[in-house]
Design a protein around this motif. Structure first.
Motif: not given
Length: 422
Positions: A161-168
């Motif tokens: 289970v992992s996380e990603f991020t979106v700058a916009e």
């Protein structure tokens, strides 16, 4: 372009299926990523009854056969082994479709399926059988923080289970290289991976895990393992996560504090009722029964009984069901299906006849059933067959406004429609 992986449905969810009881539709190739990804209008799947009359307000009382005429309308093709559909909760109307081999695709409000993946993590996934990219959940404040979470089988077959991020968040895409692993669970076998993840109404991330497959059926009720459970973690309180203080097993020696509920075999698709907060689960059976389980909003520490109980069938000598076990809302046997697929309580605006109905199905034969969620809560649920879809019905999905969809593992997405029956 990626190669189409033509894996059988029973390999996808190899959960002790009795093949003689499954009605399997003939597979129809629906293209690859190199083909046009916009759905061509087609005739919908034939409903069990012809739509008649105008939509009415939410009905009361048990659902009756013929009361609702359900059909599936195809809205996207060219999807490669789709396993889930969800939304970002950002008001855009876009839907995100999870493909087993590691892509997340964008299905726009207008119906266009974008060729460019929203996220591609195929380089770190083992895909095949019951493995692959299995779950996707957007943070409740995604529009502000751009955080999203996935559940997949890594190159060794373990659950990540992992996380990603979106700058916009409104227009951008997550960077595949910016992965932050939240949780890793060793898997002793290739099957029973569970894979659904979702945020509850209280903002905690929930993770559904299978019992580990193979000969590990006792993991469901053991509290020293994360397998065969619903886990609940706080991804905002600390890194990688904090323990919600009201989790039921906090402070117990030898018990994993992440556990919220136990006693599951291979939960295949869950959902929170967006109005009540109840958690609905489909749990795939072994040799006798498929079951739908319910964890009412606010409940903690429920034991759904596997591997002592399978549906309503007791698998041990002596008093049964054991004290403290929570029985299923309903169960059905091998004459009706062999891979239960958990669905959603419908609360969408388009089909009033469906409101308050819990929709679920079976991936082995494409049947879609329903019952009023209120009957499930009070223990009187009786399922009604709504449609013999003939589809490889591997998952349901829900968009931002509450409309419900079906994923056909052979490569298409369908919208569920329901009118008063005639």
């Amino acid at each position: 372009m990626r190669r189409w992986r033509s894996a059988g449905l029973r390999a996808l969810l190899a959960a002790a299926i009795v093949a003689a009881c499954a009605v399997t539709p003939s597979p129809t190739p629906l293209g690859t990523h190199g083909a046009s990804a916009t759905a061509t209008p087609t005739s919908p799947t034939t409903p069990t009854a012809s739509p008649a009359g105008s939509p009415s307000a939410t009905a009361a009382g048990p659902l009756r056969p013929g009361e609702i005429a359900v059909r599936l309308v195809r809205i996207a093709v060219g999807v490669q082994e789709p396993l889930f559909l969800t939304h970002a909760g950002d008001g855009s109307g876009r839907r995100l479709v999870v493909e087993r081999d590691g892509w997340v695709r964008t299905l726009l409000l207008e119906g266009d399926l974008l060729d460019e993946p929203y996220l591609d993590i195929s380089d770190r996934i083992s895909s095949g059988g019951e493995r692959g990219l299995l779950g996707l959940a957007f943070h409740p404040r995604f529009s502000e923080n751009g955080r999203l979470f996935v559940d997949y089988a890594d190159a060794q077959g373990d659950t990540v289970v992992s996380e990603f991020t979106v700058a916009e968040p409104a227009s951008g895409r997550p960077d595949p290289g910016g992965e932050r692993i939240i949780l890793r669970i060793p898997q002793p076998a290739a099957n029973h991976n569970g894979g659904w993840i979702g945020f509850g109404p209280e903002g905690m991330l929930h993770v559904a895990t299978g019992d580990g497959g193979g000969g590990n059926s006792r993991n469901g009720r053991r509290l020293d393992t994360l397998l065969g459970k619903v886990l609940r973690i706080d991804v905002d309180g600390a890194r990688p996560y904090a323990m919600p203080p009201d989790n039921p097993f906090i402070g117990r020696q030898g018990v994993r504090p992440e556990i919220l509920h136990a006693g599951l075999r291979n939960p295949w698709r869950m959902s929170f009722d967006r109005q009540t907060g109840d958690l609905w689960m489909g749990d795939v059976g072994a040799t006798t029964f498929e079951e739908i389980d319910l964890a009412p909003a606010g409940s903690r520490g429920l034991d759904f009984g596997w591997d002592i109980m399978e549906g309503d069938d007791c698998r041990q000598a002596g008093p049964c069901p054991p004290e403290g076990v929570t029985g299923p809302v309903l169960a059905y046997g091998r004459s009706e299906g062999s891979i239960v697929t958990g669905g959603y309580v419908y609360h969408g605006p388009e089909w009033p006849a469906l409101r308050g109905v819990y929709l679920f199905g079976d991936a082995a034969n494409g049947r879609i059933w329903g019952f009023r969620a209120a009957d499930g809560r009070d223990g009187s649920a009786e399922k009604v067959l709504l449609l013999e879809s003939g589809r490889y019905l591997v998952s349901f999905g829900e968009d931002e406004v509450g409309e419900v969809y079906v994923m056909d593992f052979e490569g298409a997405v369908y919208r569920v429609e329901g009118r008063p029956g005639g």
